[in-house]
Write an enzyme that holds these catalytic residues in place. Structure first.
Site, PDB file in Angstrom:
ATOM      1  N   HIS A 182      26.206  48.532  45.749  1.00 56.45           N
ATOM      2  CA  HIS A 182      26.626  48.640  47.096  1.00 56.45           C
ATOM      3  C   HIS A 182      28.014  48.022  47.423  1.00 56.45           C
ATOM      4  CE1 HIS A 182      25.601  44.566  46.067  1.00 56.45           C
ATOM      5  NE2 HIS A 182      26.139  44.088  47.303  1.00 56.45           N
ATOM      6  N   ASP A 231      29.886  45.862  50.288  1.00 56.82           N
ATOM      7  CA  ASP A 231      29.521  44.730  51.157  1.00 56.82           C
ATOM      8  C   ASP A 231      29.321  45.115  52.731  1.00 56.82           C
ATOM      9  OD1 ASP A 231      28.713  42.600  49.138  1.00 56.82           O
ATOM     10  OD2 ASP A 231      30.626  41.951  48.948  1.00 56.82           O
ATOM     11  N   HIS A 263      29.439  47.319  43.741  1.00 61.86           N
ATOM     12  CA  HIS A 263      29.339  46.170  42.868  1.00 61.86           C
ATOM     13  C   HIS A 263      27.769  46.222  42.533  1.00 61.86           C
ATOM     14  CE1 HIS A 263      29.720  44.140  46.536  1.00 61.86           C
ATOM     15  NE2 HIS A 263      28.741  43.208  45.883  1.00 61.86           N
ATOM     16  N   ARG A 279      29.829  33.315  48.309  1.00 63.00           N
ATOM     17  CA  ARG A 279      30.924  34.637  48.545  1.00 63.00           C
ATOM     18  C   ARG A 279      31.514  34.119  50.210  1.00 63.00           C
ATOM     19  NH1 ARG A 279      28.050  40.112  49.647  1.00 63.00           N
ATOM     20  NH2 ARG A 279      28.763  39.822  52.029  1.00 63.00           N
TER      21      ARG A 279
HETATM   22  C1  SIN Z   1      26.979  40.553  46.169  1.00 61.35           C
HETATM   23  O1  SIN Z   1      26.413  41.573  46.072  1.00 61.35           O
HETATM   24  O2  SIN Z   1      27.874  40.328  47.034  1.00 61.35           O
HETATM   25  C2  SIN Z   1      26.891  39.309  44.998  1.00 61.35           C
HETATM   26  C3  SIN Z   1      27.499  39.837  43.680  1.00 61.35           C
HETATM   27  C4  SIN Z   1      26.885  38.708  42.731  1.00 61.35           C
HETATM   28  O3  SIN Z   1      26.081  37.751  42.946  1.00 61.35           O
HETATM   29  O4  SIN Z   1      27.484  38.786  41.386  1.00 61.35           O
END
Ligand code: SIN
Length: 308
Positions: free
Chosen positions: A105, A107, A259, A274
């Site tokens: 995805h 974000d 990611h 985050r």
């Molecule tokens: C996310 O999907 O924003 C988190 C990514 C992660 O935990 O590595």
């Protein structure tokens, strides 16, 4: 390993794959950073789509202050935010809370103005596992055969957040509360292929987590094309994989990469935080020319399809 010395000479960058990802050395993100340093980091993020830093022992205030140099910050309306820090998304997994970010995805594409970029700080890494993969959506678009590009260029897709609704229900939210959130966050339509507002490059901007359908298309054809587009993120040729250590930072561009957090460490603990930078309305402009790219000298021409 070759290291590129940026002209300022204040820090250096090591590319981590031919197309995506670079490690930035020699900068202390706890600040203060001058405008030139911030511009260099921003340029590196644009060039490499995701940049990484090691040994950054930041306080939450320093994490926030660094992120604010790139724009305003979002408050996530559905996820768990850090107590007293509404702009910090607390992502903690352990024996009782298995990892759940293991889907490709970009974000918050369910927002009308999805995020510009995200800055993730590792608080606790499992001894092994819990890596994050990133995939270059420019390279994925460039690699499509023309016959697929012709079917998706200029199209829009509808985005939604069914996974968050399900989690809210599990957490005891009432149907009225969920209905109010659906009104507050109406399903946006975004271009299937997005022109990046800063680089002018085109990239795939649909993702398996939040995209629902290509608008105005027969559902079977929409499913067929979305399946092809989602599959592009899975090619290792477009990816970089990052192994976390405590106090590592990843700063990725949500407009040019996707990611996937590998959920292979259960029942061990993985804790990351985050901060998410507000973006703007995505658009597609067939005529916009890419800006000059200052990027990896290792850049390869990746050819995934035999007929393109
Ligand atoms: C996310 O999907 O924003 C988190 C990514 C992660 O935990 O590595």
């Amino acid at each position: 390993m070759t290291v590129i010395d940026r002209s300022t000479g204040t820090y250096s960058i090591t590319p981590m794959s031919p197309t995506i990802g670079a490690m930035i050395h020699g900068v202390d993100l706890s600040g203060p950073l001058n405008d030139n340093q911030i511009n260099e980091i921003r340029q590196a993020m644009l060039d490499y789509k995701v940049v990484f830093f090691r040994n950054q022992d930041l306080t939450t205030e320093q994490h926030l202050a660094f992120a604010r140099r790139f724009g305003g910050l979002e408050v996530h309306p559905f996820a768990i935010n850090k107590p007293d820090y509404p702009e910090v998304l607390a992502i903690t997994h352990d024996a009782d809370h298995p990892g759940q970010e293991n889907g490709w995805h970009s974000d918050v594409t369910w927002r009308l103005e999805p995020s510009l970029g995200s800055i993730l700080r590792c608080v606790k890494a499992p001894d092994v596992g819990g890596d994050t993969l990133f995939a270059d959506m420019y390279a994925a678009y460039d690699g499509l055969p023309q016959r697929i590009k012709d079917r998706v260029d200029g199209r829009t897709a509808r985005h939604d957040f069914p996974n968050f609704r399900a989690r809210l229900r599990q957490g005891g939210a009432t149907e009225d509360e969920i209905a109010a959130l659906v009104v507050e966050y109406p399903n946006p339509e975004h271009p299937v292929i997005r022109t990046h507002p800063e680089t002018g490059r085109k990239g795939i901007y649909v993702n398996a987590a939040f995209t629902q359908e290509i608008v105005g298309m027969d559902p079977d054809e929409s499913d067929e094309l979305l399946t092809i587009l989602y599959a592009q993120a899975q090619f290792p040729e477009y990816q970089v994989r990052f192994m976390w250590e405590e106090n590592s930072i990843a700063f990725w561009d949500n407009r040019s990469c996707q990611h996937y957090a590998v959920s292979d460490y259960w029942p061990n603990r993985r804790q990351v935080e985050r901060v998410t930078i507000i973006g703007d309305t995505p658009y597609y402009d067939a005529a916009q020319a890419p800006t000059e790219i200052a990027e990896s000298p290792f850049r390869g021409k990746i050819k995934m399809w035999s007929d393109s």
